[in-house]
Scaffold this motif. Sequence first.
Motif, PDB file in Angstrom:
ATOM      1  N   GLN A   1       0.206  11.644  -0.036  1.00 53.28           N
ATOM      2  CA  GLN A   1       0.142  12.359  -1.313  1.00 53.28           C
ATOM      3  C   GLN A   1       1.520  12.414  -1.978  1.00 53.28           C
ATOM      4  O   GLN A   1       1.626  12.337  -3.207  1.00 53.28           O
ATOM      5  N   THR A   2       2.553  12.555  -1.186  1.00 53.81           N
ATOM      6  CA  THR A   2       3.911  12.575  -1.737  1.00 53.81           C
ATOM      7  C   THR A   2       4.235  11.228  -2.354  1.00 53.81           C
ATOM      8  O   THR A   2       4.763  11.153  -3.463  1.00 53.81           O
ATOM      9  N   THR A   3       3.899  10.154  -1.666  1.00 54.74           N
ATOM     10  CA  THR A   3       4.162   8.813  -2.179  1.00 54.74           C
ATOM     11  C   THR A   3       3.380   8.560  -3.455  1.00 54.74           C
ATOM     12  O   THR A   3       3.902   7.941  -4.387  1.00 54.74           O
ATOM     13  N   ALA A   4       2.153   9.028  -3.522  1.00 52.61           N
ATOM     14  CA  ALA A   4       1.327   8.813  -4.710  1.00 52.61           C
ATOM     15  C   ALA A   4       1.984   9.414  -5.953  1.00 52.61           C
ATOM     16  O   ALA A   4       1.867   8.866  -7.046  1.00 52.61           O
ATOM     17  N   ARG A   5       2.695  10.514  -5.791  1.00 50.94           N
ATOM     18  CA  ARG A   5       3.398  11.124  -6.930  1.00 50.94           C
ATOM     19  C   ARG A   5       4.558  10.240  -7.379  1.00 50.94           C
ATOM     20  O   ARG A   5       4.922  10.223  -8.545  1.00 50.94           O
ATOM     21  N   TYR A   6       5.176   9.521  -6.453  1.00 54.47           N
ATOM     22  CA  TYR A   6       6.317   8.663  -6.769  1.00 54.47           C
ATOM     23  C   TYR A   6       5.874   7.350  -7.406  1.00 54.47           C
ATOM     24  O   TYR A   6       6.585   6.774  -8.204  1.00 54.47           O
ATOM     25  N   ALA A   7       4.746   6.856  -6.995  1.00 56.96           N
ATOM     26  CA  ALA A   7       4.340   5.489  -7.323  1.00 56.96           C
ATOM     27  C   ALA A   7       3.559   5.429  -8.629  1.00 56.96           C
ATOM     28  O   ALA A   7       2.354   5.290  -8.641  1.00 56.96           O
ATOM     29  N   HIS A   8       4.275   5.508  -9.722  1.00 53.67           N
ATOM     30  CA  HIS A   8       3.638   5.424 -11.036  1.00 53.67           C
ATOM     31  C   HIS A   8       3.417   3.961 -11.383  1.00 53.67           C
ATOM     32  O   HIS A   8       4.312   3.147 -11.238  1.00 53.67           O
ATOM     33  N   LEU A   9       2.224   3.656 -11.863  1.00 50.39           N
ATOM     34  CA  LEU A   9       1.986   2.306 -12.343  1.00 50.39           C
ATOM     35  C   LEU A   9       2.430   2.205 -13.789  1.00 50.39           C
ATOM     36  O   LEU A   9       2.099   3.060 -14.603  1.00 50.39           O
TER      37      LEU A   9
ATOM     38  N   GLY B   1       0.813  -1.208   0.000  1.00 52.35           N
ATOM     39  CA  GLY B   1       0.000   0.000   0.000  1.00 52.35           C
ATOM     40  C   GLY B   1       0.846   1.257   0.000  1.00 52.35           C
ATOM     41  O   GLY B   1       2.034   1.229   0.326  1.00 52.35           O
ATOM     42  N   LEU B   2       0.219   2.370  -0.372  1.00 54.48           N
ATOM     43  CA  LEU B   2       0.932   3.644  -0.417  1.00 54.48           C
ATOM     44  C   LEU B   2       1.501   4.019   0.953  1.00 54.48           C
ATOM     45  O   LEU B   2       2.586   4.585   1.041  1.00 54.48           O
ATOM     46  N   SER B   3       0.794   3.693   2.012  1.00 54.30           N
ATOM     47  CA  SER B   3       1.264   4.024   3.350  1.00 54.30           C
ATOM     48  C   SER B   3       2.586   3.326   3.662  1.00 54.30           C
ATOM     49  O   SER B   3       3.535   3.954   4.156  1.00 54.30           O
ATOM     50  N   MET B   4       2.672   2.033   3.374  1.00 53.59           N
ATOM     51  CA  MET B   4       3.896   1.280   3.644  1.00 53.59           C
ATOM     52  C   MET B   4       5.033   1.763   2.752  1.00 53.59           C
ATOM     53  O   MET B   4       6.166   1.954   3.215  1.00 53.59           O
TER      54      MET B   4
END
Length: 174
Positions: free
Chosen positions: A109-117, A95-98
Amino acid sequence: MIWNSMTGFLLRRSLPDSKTGAKTVHLGNAAVAVLKALRRIDDNPYVIVGKKKKQHLTDLQHPWWRIRSEALLDDVRIHDLRHTFASGGLQIGEGLSMIGKLLGHTQVQTTARYAHLASDPVKQAADKISDRLAAALFAVPQDASVTPADIDRRHPKPSSDQHQGKSSGIQSLN
């Protein structure tokens, strides 16, 4: 990075002066194996030593250019490795949290920018969902792909004199 900041057989690393303050970074087995394989330089506490005695490397650009060239990855930036790590975590179900905790982020929100599928897993998900729906709509096995013939058999095209100018719902994929 100083060798003495490694604890627990290099399973985690203490960073007293990171960008977001003191924190512990947890290292995966592959990273630990790489660090254990590195040769330590006598009288130098740093993992990545500099040109000057007892100093650390201050500019990674030149070594990074050599690494990229040898790996045939000329357009990859060092920072891209963080994005790849985050996307890899998502692809295996983390998950984004982990992932954010592993990257040292304080906000999801910062992680979501990094985590491109990557587009392949997204396409695979679209295929799985549409195949499941098609199996129900067109009475084909779930593990089979729907063909235009399946759609035509279930929903024949109207003749030219029927429904002139009106859509009849599902159309052939041809």
